[in-house]
Design a protein around this motif. Structure first.
Motif, mmCIF file in Angstrom:
data_model
loop_
_atom_site.group_PDB
_atom_site.id
_atom_site.type_symbol
_atom_site.label_atom_id
_atom_site.label_comp_id
_atom_site.label_asym_id
_atom_site.label_seq_id
_atom_site.Cartn_x
_atom_site.Cartn_y
_atom_site.Cartn_z
ATOM 1 N N THR A 66 0.926 -1.411 -0.036
ATOM 2 C CA THR A 66 0.067 0.349 -0.358
ATOM 3 C C THR A 66 0.670 1.273 -0.093
ATOM 4 O O THR A 66 0.745 2.483 -0.729
ATOM 5 C CB THR A 66 -0.321 0.003 1.130
ATOM 6 N N SER A 128 -5.798 2.716 -11.605
ATOM 7 C CA SER A 128 -6.584 1.622 -10.949
ATOM 8 C C SER A 128 -7.436 1.270 -12.696
ATOM 9 O O SER A 128 -7.872 1.984 -12.846
ATOM 10 C CB SER A 128 -7.044 1.985 -9.725
ATOM 11 N N SER A 133 -12.228 2.878 -4.900
ATOM 12 C CA SER A 133 -11.548 3.324 -4.139
ATOM 13 C C SER A 133 -10.594 2.068 -3.158
ATOM 14 O O SER A 133 -11.092 0.980 -3.138
ATOM 15 C CB SER A 133 -11.748 4.095 -3.690
ATOM 16 N N ARG A 134 -9.589 2.768 -2.032
ATOM 17 C CA ARG A 134 -9.124 1.639 -1.170
ATOM 18 C C ARG A 134 -9.709 2.481 -0.466
ATOM 19 O O ARG A 134 -9.364 3.391 0.390
ATOM 20 C CB ARG A 134 -7.538 1.739 -1.106
ATOM 21 N N ARG A 170 -10.480 7.035 2.773
ATOM 22 C CA ARG A 170 -10.942 6.563 2.039
ATOM 23 C C ARG A 170 -9.943 6.954 0.682
ATOM 24 O O ARG A 170 -9.876 8.776 0.835
ATOM 25 C CB ARG A 170 -12.420 5.958 1.743
#
Length: 471
Positions: A66, A128, A133-134, A170
């Motif tokens: 990440t 992406s 979203s992450r 987020r």
């Protein structure tokens, strides 16, 4: 031949043994580590071996991925996005979960809310294919830049941390960020108690950036008036009339102008609780003090004990109300009602003191008349030859004595012209205020009679004026 081959193999093994020792100086470490993991797993899971413990921790590898994806190590997140350029816009969205308490004594309120921030940081953009979203928790939040929003006039606040910190981050592929946190804050509310308990309070929770002025950070409501949402909130003493957001600017002389957001709400107090606890008992004590007007004026213990009881009860009610209120320097609406009612109760005690005093004076005068009655009658016969009966009550005709209507006096003054016939008639003359007061003093029982009418009428008129002004 076989012996030759066996000898050759032993020589080869002897040559390779030092090389093996050099490549692995601690041959038993891995074995001991595996044994420790197995024994630890047996102890923790009561004999059941979890062979996943031997594997590498997947959460650490995910975190590394990440950070690499968001390139956190490549940027200085101590600086705001777009440093040196225009102010970064930060949208705010608030959902009020509950208003936990409102304290009149401390003049503050406690509120639990979800505070959401929206801004864009292109340094966190990532590629992406599906444009999804992450979402992360509070562990990643500490490594990136975020707005330093604080609550103005707050006394204390905290972020909920059960079972973990209630923080959500987020990140979208284009760099847009949503940062949400669940907070409970206790803030000041400047209350006006001049109409208490028939009052309406205007309170507000104010948000502002602590370090960044309007040239660096611009706070605004994300969706206008729809940025403030509330759950179903029910309070014990208040009814929430309105929730609405607003914005403005705050000036600090040393640092400049700052954007400030307001969460405004209007509270209207429920009166029924105070009607049961304060107003109805006060009314009953005032009415109870009037009972003494119907008790015989000679029953001193009964009337005095009743008056003192009502006075002490009113004092207790006033003390209880004052203890639950802040020590303000102005008069409240409840103070006006309580002290006026206390005045009525106190005047009922004073009224009996006056009745008792005048009754005593009247009885003393009658006692003096009885002692001098024999002497006065013989003295009167010596002068005019007529007997004057002192037992006859002549107070209702005070002015007829000046007309010399006694028969003895008429016969003695037979030379005077005939007076008009006034027998059987009563002459009425308008009494002055002083004469009326003297008449009441000489007839003290009439004070109770007048009080039975005047006290209820005055208190009823006071209630009409009071409730028409404050309700």
């Amino acid at each position: 031949m076989k012996l030759f081959l066996l000898t050759l193999r032993l020589l080869c093994l002897a040559c390779l043994w030092p090389v093996t020792l050099l490549n692995n100086p601690y041959p038993n470490r891995k074995k001991n580590k595996d044994v420790y993991l197995v024994e630890h797993a047996k102890h923790r899971f009561r004999g059941r071996i979890d062979y996943k413990l031997k594997r590498k921790d997947s959460t650490k590898s995910l975190l590394i991925k990440t950070e690499q994806l968001l390139r956190i190590e490549d940027h200085d997140f101590a600086m705001r996005p777009g440093f040196g350029g225009s102010a970064i816009p930060v949208g705010i969205d608030v959902q009020v979960e509950s208003i936990d308490s409102i304290s009149e004594v401390n003049m503050d309120f406690t509120m639990t809310l979800y505070l959401r921030h929206y801004w864009k940081d292109e340094r966190l953009a990532f590629p992406s294919s599906n444009n999804l979203s992450r979402t992360f928790d509070g562990r990643l939040v500490k490594k990136i830049w975020k707005p330093d929003v604080f609550f103005v006039h707050s006394k204390r606040s905290f972020i909920h941390d059960t079972t973990m910190e209630n923080i959500m981050l987020r990140v979208y592929p284009d760099g847009n960020i949503l940062y949400s946190v669940r907070i409970t804050v206790t803030s000041l509310c400047a209350m006006d108690f001049s109409r208490f308990p028939l009052d309406t309070q205007n309170c507000s929770l104010e948000l502002e950036s602590y370090a960044y002025n309007e040239n660096d950070l611009m706070l605004y409501w994300k969706n206008g008036n729809d940025s403030l949402r509330t759950d179903e909130i029910a309070l014990s003493q208040f009814f929430i009339e309105e929730f609405h957001p607003s914005h403005g600017l705050a000036l600090y002389s040393s640092t400049g102008w700052y954007n400030r957001l307001y969460i405004n709400f209007i509270l209207r107090r429920h009166i029924f609780f105070f009607m049961l606890q304060t107003y109805f008992p006060t009314m009953l004590m005032v009415v109870l003090s009037w009972v003494s007007f119907w008790i015989d004026r000679r029953a001193v213990p009964a009337r005095v004990s009743l008056g003192i009881t009502t006075v002490l009860t009113m004092t207790t009610i006033i003390t209880g109300v004052s203890a639950s209120m802040p020590q303000v320097s102005y008069v409240k609406a409840v103070d006006i009602y309580l002290w006026t009612s206390f005045l009525f109760v106190f005047l009922s005690v004073i009224e009996y003191a006056a009745v008792n005093y005048f009754t005593t004076q009247e009885e003393m005068k009658k006692l003096k008349r009885l002692k001098l009655s024999d002497y006065d009658a013989s003295q009167a016969m010596a002068f005019d030859g007529c007997f004057h009966d002192q037992d006859i009550e002549l107070s209702s005709f005070p002015r007829l004595s000046d007309l010399n209507t006694d028969t003895c006096v008429s016969s003695r003054n037979s030379t005077t012209p005939d007076l008009p016939q006034i027998l059987g008639t009563r002459l009425r003359r308008r009494r002055s205020i002083r004469q009326s007061v003297n008449h009441i003093m000489n007839n003290s029982y009439k004070i109770d009679s007048y009080s039975r009418i005047l006290f209820p009428l005055a208190y009823f008129l006071f209630n009409i004026i009071y409730w028409s002004i404050y309700s």
